[in-house]
Structures are given as structure tokens and as C-alpha cells.
Design an enzyme around this catalytic site. Sequence first.
Site, PDB file in Angstrom:
ATOM      1  N   ASP A 193     -45.966 -55.472 -22.306  1.00 18.54           N
ATOM      2  CA  ASP A 193     -45.010 -54.501 -22.496  1.00 18.54           C
ATOM      3  C   ASP A 193     -45.513 -53.448 -23.333  1.00 18.54           C
ATOM      4  OD1 ASP A 193     -41.738 -53.593 -22.315  1.00 18.54           O
ATOM      5  OD2 ASP A 193     -42.652 -52.478 -23.897  1.00 18.54           O
ATOM      6  N   ILE A 194     -45.724 -52.206 -23.299  1.00 22.36           N
ATOM      7  CA  ILE A 194     -46.448 -51.080 -24.180  1.00 22.36           C
ATOM      8  C   ILE A 194     -45.743 -50.816 -25.419  1.00 22.36           C
ATOM      9  CG2 ILE A 194     -45.207 -49.043 -23.489  1.00 22.36           C
ATOM     10  CD1 ILE A 194     -47.922 -47.807 -23.013  1.00 22.36           C
TER      11      ILE A 194
ATOM     12  N   ASN B  14     -32.760 -55.954 -17.158  1.00 19.93           N
ATOM     13  CA  ASN B  14     -31.774 -54.869 -17.324  1.00 19.93           C
ATOM     14  C   ASN B  14     -31.474 -54.007 -16.194  1.00 19.93           C
ATOM     15  OD1 ASN B  14     -31.422 -54.804 -20.355  1.00 19.93           O
ATOM     16  ND2 ASN B  14     -33.651 -53.934 -20.494  1.00 19.93           N
TER      17      ASN B  14
ATOM     18  N   VAL C  28     -36.982 -47.929 -16.419  1.00 19.10           N
ATOM     19  CA  VAL C  28     -37.801 -48.101 -15.356  1.00 19.10           C
ATOM     20  C   VAL C  28     -37.324 -48.428 -13.830  1.00 19.10           C
ATOM     21  CG1 VAL C  28     -40.256 -48.665 -14.474  1.00 19.10           C
ATOM     22  CG2 VAL C  28     -39.957 -48.289 -16.879  1.00 19.10           C
TER      23      VAL C  28
ATOM     24  N   HIS D   8     -37.701 -55.342 -12.888  1.00 23.47           N
ATOM     25  CA  HIS D   8     -38.746 -56.145 -13.585  1.00 23.47           C
ATOM     26  C   HIS D   8     -37.904 -57.109 -14.652  1.00 23.47           C
ATOM     27  CE1 HIS D   8     -37.575 -52.317 -15.625  1.00 23.47           C
ATOM     28  NE2 HIS D   8     -37.463 -53.230 -16.846  1.00 23.47           N
ATOM     29  N   MET D   9     -38.618 -57.994 -15.112  1.00 26.53           N
ATOM     30  CA  MET D   9     -37.761 -59.023 -16.204  1.00 26.53           C
ATOM     31  C   MET D   9     -38.811 -59.046 -17.216  1.00 26.53           C
ATOM     32  SD  MET D   9     -35.065 -60.483 -14.533  1.00 26.53           S
ATOM     33  CE  MET D   9     -34.831 -61.879 -15.571  1.00 26.53           C
ATOM     34  N   HIS D  10     -38.409 -59.258 -18.474  1.00 24.82           N
ATOM     35  CA  HIS D  10     -39.001 -59.381 -19.701  1.00 24.82           C
ATOM     36  C   HIS D  10     -39.126 -60.744 -20.038  1.00 24.82           C
ATOM     37  CE1 HIS D  10     -37.991 -54.797 -21.086  1.00 24.82           C
ATOM     38  NE2 HIS D  10     -37.214 -55.072 -20.086  1.00 24.82           N
TER      39      HIS D  10
HETATM   40  P1  5GP Z   1     -36.314 -51.585 -19.091  1.00 28.28           P
HETATM   41  O1  5GP Z   1     -35.352 -50.906 -20.450  1.00 28.28           O
HETATM   42  O2  5GP Z   1     -36.351 -50.568 -17.943  1.00 28.28           O
HETATM   43  O3  5GP Z   1     -35.781 -52.827 -18.923  1.00 28.28           O
HETATM   44  O4  5GP Z   1     -37.578 -51.795 -19.913  1.00 28.28           O
HETATM   45  C1  5GP Z   1     -38.780 -51.019 -19.586  1.00 28.28           C
HETATM   46  C2  5GP Z   1     -40.000 -51.437 -20.422  1.00 28.28           C
HETATM   47  O5  5GP Z   1     -41.161 -50.695 -20.001  1.00 28.28           O
HETATM   48  C3  5GP Z   1     -39.808 -51.222 -21.792  1.00 28.28           C
HETATM   49  O6  5GP Z   1     -39.895 -52.171 -22.647  1.00 28.28           O
HETATM   50  C4  5GP Z   1     -41.008 -50.223 -22.275  1.00 28.28           C
HETATM   51  O7  5GP Z   1     -41.558 -50.281 -23.431  1.00 28.28           O
HETATM   52  C5  5GP Z   1     -41.958 -50.648 -21.045  1.00 28.28           C
HETATM   53  N1  5GP Z   1     -42.851 -49.638 -20.524  1.00 28.28           N
HETATM   54  C6  5GP Z   1     -42.410 -48.502 -19.968  1.00 28.28           C
HETATM   55  N2  5GP Z   1     -43.662 -47.538 -19.928  1.00 28.28           N
HETATM   56  C7  5GP Z   1     -44.771 -48.500 -19.765  1.00 28.28           C
HETATM   57  C8  5GP Z   1     -45.969 -48.366 -19.479  1.00 28.28           C
HETATM   58  O8  5GP Z   1     -46.419 -47.229 -19.176  1.00 28.28           O
HETATM   59  N3  5GP Z   1     -46.767 -49.457 -19.684  1.00 28.28           N
HETATM   60  C9  5GP Z   1     -46.298 -50.780 -20.070  1.00 28.28           C
HETATM   61  N4  5GP Z   1     -47.101 -51.815 -20.183  1.00 28.28           N
HETATM   62  N5  5GP Z   1     -45.122 -50.639 -20.317  1.00 28.28           N
HETATM   63  C10 5GP Z   1     -44.051 -49.747 -20.077  1.00 28.28           C
END
Ligand code: 5GP
Length: 119
Positions: A33-34, A91, A100, A104-106
Site C-alpha cells: 500500500d502506498i 472495504n 478504489v 481488493h483486500m488489505h
Molecule cells: P480502500 O479504502 O479503497 O479499501 O483502500 C485503497 C487503498 O489503496 C488505500 O489504503 C490507499 O493508500 C491505497 N492506494 C491508493 N492509490 C494507490 C497507488 O497508486 N498505489 C498503491 N500501492 N496504493 C494505493
Amino acid sequence: MEYDPNNIFAKILRGEIPCRKIYEDEHALAFEDIAPAAPVHVLVVPKGEFVSFDDFTAHAPASLQLGFFSAMRKVAQQLHLPQNGYRIIGNHGADAGQLVPHFHMHILGGKPLGGLLAK
Ligand code: 5GP
């Protein structure tokens, strides 16, 4: 919601935007994650056009669903997370704060993670 092929994870899957890859197979790509929320914070995305958990589990072929969740396990193993523990988060939609629109899963770990939700 209709799938947007220009979302950031679609671009990462196509190699148009770089990522720090952790694992890849025919079903899934995992990358850091970025903006990490823990010492280990990896995102696992399936190789298919699915907006959310609901979309993925309703419409992805069973082989892809199995492959995706197997990939998640392999990532956790590769990062030596099972012994001390880790958390998986998905989420879905606005109330969960999904940013996004590609399912996806974290995977989070590397320290005690505290309570389930921020207060
Ligand atoms: P969400 O809230 O959709 O579950 O989480 C999206 C995740 O994507 C966030 O934790 C965010 O930091 C990560 N993210 C957003 N843009 C990028 C990117 O360009 N590259 C990477 N590696 N992670 C990203």
C-alpha cells in the site's frame, strides 16, 4: 456500480503505474500500500474487472475466487505473518470508505494492531 477500467488498480494491473510487487500469479497481484497503516500493509487485487467484494463474490468464476483467496494466504505465508497474526480488511462502498473501485483486500500486520475499528 459499473466498472471503471481507468481506476488506479486497473492501471497497476496493466503495468501502466508502478507498484512494489509482493506476489503475483494468474489470479491475483499483491503489492505494498502506498500509505501503509502498519509495518506490513499489502493490497491483494484479483485479475478481473470487479468493483467490490459484493460484485466479486456474486460474479467472478469460482476458480478466480478460490485463486484470489489462495493468493492471499500465500502472501501471508511469504511475509511470515501467520505466527504472530495479521488482519485482513475489505472495504465495500461508501460507509466503509472504499476509495478504489476495483475489489481488493488489505493484509495488515507486523505489530499488535489494536481494536477492530478506529474510534
Ligand atoms: P480502500 O479504502 O479503497 O479499501 O483502500 C485503497 C487503498 O489503496 C488505500 O489504503 C490507499 O493508500 C491505497 N492506494 C491508493 N492509490 C494507490 C497507488 O497508486 N498505489 C498503491 N500501492 N496504493 C494505493
